[in-house]
Design a protein around this motif. Sequence first.
Motif, short mmCIF file in Angstrom:
data_model
loop_
_atom_site.label_atom_id
_atom_site.label_comp_id
_atom_site.label_asym_id
_atom_site.label_seq_id
_atom_site.Cartn_x
_atom_site.Cartn_y
_atom_site.Cartn_z
N VAL A 189 0.55 11.70 12.93
CA VAL A 189 -0.73 11.31 12.37
C VAL A 189 -0.75 11.49 10.86
O VAL A 189 -0.37 12.54 10.33
CB VAL A 189 -1.88 12.14 12.99
N ASN A 190 -1.23 10.45 10.17
CA ASN A 190 -1.54 10.54 8.75
C ASN A 190 -3.06 10.60 8.61
O ASN A 190 -3.73 9.58 8.72
CB ASN A 190 -0.99 9.34 7.99
N PRO A 191 -3.62 11.78 8.36
CA PRO A 191 -5.08 11.88 8.32
C PRO A 191 -5.72 11.14 7.16
O PRO A 191 -6.91 10.87 7.17
CB PRO A 191 -5.32 13.40 8.19
N THR A 192 -4.92 10.77 6.14
CA THR A 192 -5.49 10.07 4.98
C THR A 192 -5.32 8.56 5.06
O THR A 192 -5.79 7.85 4.18
CB THR A 192 -4.84 10.57 3.68
N ALA A 193 -4.62 8.05 6.08
CA ALA A 193 -4.38 6.60 6.17
C ALA A 193 -5.70 5.86 6.24
O ALA A 193 -6.61 6.23 6.97
CB ALA A 193 -3.53 6.28 7.41
N GLY A 194 -5.77 4.77 5.45
CA GLY A 194 -6.98 3.95 5.48
C GLY A 194 -8.22 4.72 5.15
O GLY A 194 -9.27 4.51 5.76
N ARG A 195 -8.12 5.63 4.15
CA ARG A 195 -9.27 6.44 3.71
C ARG A 195 -9.90 7.19 4.89
O ARG A 195 -11.11 7.21 5.09
CB ARG A 195 -10.30 5.58 3.01
N ASP A 200 2.69 -0.71 -6.63
CA ASP A 200 2.42 0.56 -7.30
C ASP A 200 0.94 0.66 -7.68
O ASP A 200 0.30 1.69 -7.46
CB ASP A 200 3.31 0.68 -8.53
N ARG A 201 0.39 -0.40 -8.25
CA ARG A 201 -1.02 -0.38 -8.63
C ARG A 201 -1.91 -0.26 -7.40
O ARG A 201 -2.89 0.48 -7.40
CB ARG A 201 -1.38 -1.62 -9.43
N ALA A 202 -1.58 -1.00 -6.34
CA ALA A 202 -2.39 -0.93 -5.11
C ALA A 202 -2.41 0.48 -4.54
O ALA A 202 -3.44 0.96 -4.06
CB ALA A 202 -1.86 -1.92 -4.08
N ASN A 203 -1.27 1.17 -4.60
CA ASN A 203 -1.22 2.54 -4.10
C ASN A 203 -2.11 3.48 -4.90
O ASN A 203 -2.61 4.47 -4.38
CB ASN A 203 0.22 3.06 -4.12
N ARG A 204 -2.31 3.16 -6.19
CA ARG A 204 -3.13 4.02 -7.03
C ARG A 204 -4.63 3.73 -6.88
O ARG A 204 -5.45 4.55 -7.30
CB ARG A 204 -2.75 3.84 -8.51
N MET A 205 -4.97 2.60 -6.32
CA MET A 205 -6.37 2.23 -6.18
C MET A 205 -7.04 3.09 -5.09
O MET A 205 -6.46 3.34 -4.05
CB MET A 205 -6.51 0.74 -5.85
N ARG A 206 -8.26 3.49 -5.35
CA ARG A 206 -8.98 4.35 -4.41
C ARG A 206 -10.16 3.63 -3.77
O ARG A 206 -10.99 4.25 -3.13
CB ARG A 206 -9.46 5.62 -5.13
N TRP A 207 -10.22 2.34 -3.96
CA TRP A 207 -11.26 1.57 -3.30
C TRP A 207 -10.66 0.23 -2.88
O TRP A 207 -9.55 -0.11 -3.29
CB TRP A 207 -12.46 1.35 -4.22
N ALA A 208 -11.36 -0.48 -2.04
CA ALA A 208 -10.85 -1.70 -1.40
C ALA A 208 -9.74 -1.32 -0.43
O ALA A 208 -9.15 -0.24 -0.51
CB ALA A 208 -10.37 -2.73 -2.41
N ARG A 209 -9.45 -2.22 0.49
CA ARG A 209 -8.40 -1.95 1.48
C ARG A 209 -7.81 -3.27 1.94
O ARG A 209 -8.32 -4.35 1.67
CB ARG A 209 -8.96 -1.18 2.68
N GLY A 210 -6.68 -3.15 2.66
CA GLY A 210 -6.04 -4.31 3.24
C GLY A 210 -5.69 -5.37 2.21
O GLY A 210 -5.25 -5.08 1.09
N ARG A 211 -5.90 -6.61 2.59
CA ARG A 211 -5.54 -7.75 1.75
C ARG A 211 -6.27 -7.72 0.41
O ARG A 211 -5.70 -8.03 -0.63
CB ARG A 211 -5.86 -9.04 2.51
#
Length: 295
Positions: free
Chosen positions: A9-15, A150-161
């Motif tokens: 389990v990754n408890p942080t996956a998908g916020r 790399d930029r997507a990994n740093r983003m803390r909002w929005a998800r998926g596509r």
Amino acid sequence: MHRDILLFVNPTAGRGRGAQAAGPAEEALSSAGFTVRKVVGVDADDALDKLRRAAADGDAAVVAVGGDGMVGLALQAVATTSTPLGVVAVGTGNDFARSVGLPVDDPSAAARIVADALKEERVRSVDLGRVGERWFGTILASGFDSRVNDRANRMRWARGRLRYDLALLAELGTLRPVPFRISLDGGPEQDVEATLIAVGNGASYGGGMRMCGGAELDDGQFDITVVGPCSRTTLLRVFPRVYKGTHLDHPVVTVHRAATVRLSAPGVTGYADGEPLGALPLTAETVPGAVGVLV
């Protein structure tokens, strides 16, 4: 038949959806008669160490709960072993799950498929990519797409596509061709100016972008997509076609197939399964039938 299941389990996956999904997945697996043990670490290294120790006896299946990063982490423990892998996809990209036809963002349905597959001994043998000691299941990205990742990994909002689309738009200001050197199947190195080079074990990354749309998980080869130098206007015009894989017939795109590929380029980091592999040069090889997936 495996009776024990290690729920990775990754408890942080998908916020936080990873933690939320673990409950329904565990309930579905337990209701099917399996003994479920959770494996959770304080960080990636700790989680992988715990998973390897828990799976060392070889009598349990591993079910990764999270996104492609979590699946990629699980692969480090189960690749080339007899331990089958199940996937409960609730992360940002979920492209490995898509590649094998598993549900996305439906933990109960995914867990029921795992349970049925175990009972029926329904395991699909699929290839993996390997860079040094690191395994990957989807696409090795290098160039513009690795910067987007790399930029997507740093983003803390929005998800998926949406997250990847926004990251791509933000990176357009840095768009420039990269002087790559590429060697296929041990052949001579060739100098190639390219916007990006994607090495596909699977067909998609970034939440459904079919950058390597012709890639098959069981053909023993990578599909290597080379996007040549292009303007921002061309990239924006062609980009929507990536989600259907129809970009592959554009004049700026070429596709190669090979079992091994060596890439080098200055200042470029390779990414695979959404996680950094390290700076180029890197050599990737296909390992046929490296993992059994419960489908």
